[in-house]
Design a protein around this motif. Sequence first.
Motif, short mmCIF file in Angstrom:
data_model
loop_
_atom_site.label_atom_id
_atom_site.label_comp_id
_atom_site.label_asym_id
_atom_site.label_seq_id
_atom_site.Cartn_x
_atom_site.Cartn_y
_atom_site.Cartn_z
N GLY A 157 39.34 24.26 49.94
CA GLY A 157 40.24 25.33 50.32
C GLY A 157 41.20 25.71 49.21
N LEU A 158 41.66 24.71 48.46
CA LEU A 158 42.56 24.99 47.33
C LEU A 158 41.83 25.76 46.23
CD1 LEU A 158 45.52 24.38 46.62
CD2 LEU A 158 44.74 22.30 45.48
N TRP A 160 39.30 27.78 46.71
CA TRP A 160 39.12 29.14 47.22
C TRP A 160 40.43 29.93 47.11
CZ3 TRP A 160 41.47 31.51 51.50
CH2 TRP A 160 40.95 32.77 51.84
N LEU A 161 41.54 29.30 47.44
CA LEU A 161 42.83 29.98 47.39
C LEU A 161 43.17 30.43 45.97
CD1 LEU A 161 45.60 30.76 48.70
CD2 LEU A 161 46.37 28.45 48.08
N ILE A 162 42.98 29.54 45.00
CA ILE A 162 43.41 29.84 43.64
C ILE A 162 42.42 30.73 42.90
CG2 ILE A 162 43.88 28.79 41.38
CD1 ILE A 162 45.10 26.43 42.83
N ARG A 164 39.73 32.64 44.42
CA ARG A 164 39.04 33.71 45.14
C ARG A 164 39.96 34.64 45.92
NH1 ARG A 164 34.24 33.71 42.58
NH2 ARG A 164 33.32 31.62 42.52
N THR A 165 41.24 34.46 45.84
CA THR A 165 42.13 35.31 46.62
C THR A 165 43.11 36.06 45.72
OG1 THR A 165 43.86 33.62 46.91
CG2 THR A 165 42.05 33.64 48.52
N LEU A 167 46.32 36.19 46.15
CA LEU A 167 47.45 35.30 45.88
C LEU A 167 47.13 34.36 44.73
CD1 LEU A 167 50.18 34.02 46.57
CD2 LEU A 167 49.01 32.61 48.29
N GLY A 168 45.91 33.82 44.72
CA GLY A 168 45.51 32.94 43.63
C GLY A 168 45.52 33.64 42.29
N THR A 194 56.11 30.11 47.06
CA THR A 194 54.88 29.77 47.77
C THR A 194 54.19 28.56 47.14
OG1 THR A 194 54.56 32.09 48.41
CG2 THR A 194 52.63 30.64 48.51
N LEU A 198 53.72 24.96 48.90
CA LEU A 198 52.36 24.42 49.03
C LEU A 198 52.28 23.02 48.44
CD1 LEU A 198 49.36 24.82 49.74
CD2 LEU A 198 49.06 25.88 47.49
#
Length: 288
Positions: A157-158, A160-162, A164-165, A167-168, A194, A198
């Motif tokens: 998940g981390l 994907w967050l950093i 693929r998003t 926000l990342g 944020t 996190l």
Amino acid sequence: MDFYSFLIQSLNALQYGLLLFLVASGLTLVFGIMGIINLAHGSFYMIGAYLAFALTSLTGNFFVAILLGIPLALAFGAALEALLFAHLYKRDHLEQVLLTYGLILIFEEVRSLLLGDDVHGIPVPEIFAASIPLNDTLSYPVYRLVISAVCIVLAVGLYWLIQRTRLGMMIRAGSHDRDMVQSLGIDINRIYRTVFALGVALAALAGMLAAPISSVFPGMGSQVLIISFVIVVIGGIGSVWGALIAALIIGFADTFGKVLLPDFAGLIVYLVMAVVLLWRPEGILKKG
């Protein structure tokens, strides 16, 4: 060492390494992206463990305690960043060290006043209290496998967050050039808040997950902090994936070191760090 003993120690090393990754990933994000040397990061691990103990005592359910503890940790991290850490970005490292060391003392004193100095235990949730038999005499606790599985899911998940998003993308851009990101109309202060929240939540969650198998005791954050800094240095400052690789290396080195070379167990982790830094002074992976 027979096969089953080797298997048990390997699973223990994997679980320990993945748990360390949760703590070290938040530390390397804060250090690499925000430029903050946060000596109080280990205290967030301790706070998570004590949150799990206090909330489990209040609700009678460990899972409810975690569900309540995660948003509390996020809110605490955001508030701490807004009130204190936001003023440190352009200060020198000495001021960061002094403030964060002071926070360690404050957190320990508050913990002592609220929950005392006794060692506390949290029972393993009944649904995961069983063990998987490996042979006639050896078995492996299901809860340790659950910890490893949760950590793997969080690592994915981390990633994907950093990577693929949106926000990342902003987090990665802000780590390279804060002023340029700000000039594009992005609220970099909100991004930093944020990231810090996190990091606090990841460390606190690691403490919550570890509480049933390691107990809850004063000063537990200091032990984790030292090993987490070792992981950050080995993995490469600011690199989350380097932290994952380094955490697994340290997990196996520490676990098997205590089994095979107990007299030198305290040195093995630092010998590994020395060897890696001689090979790659910038760490296994660069920031990214």
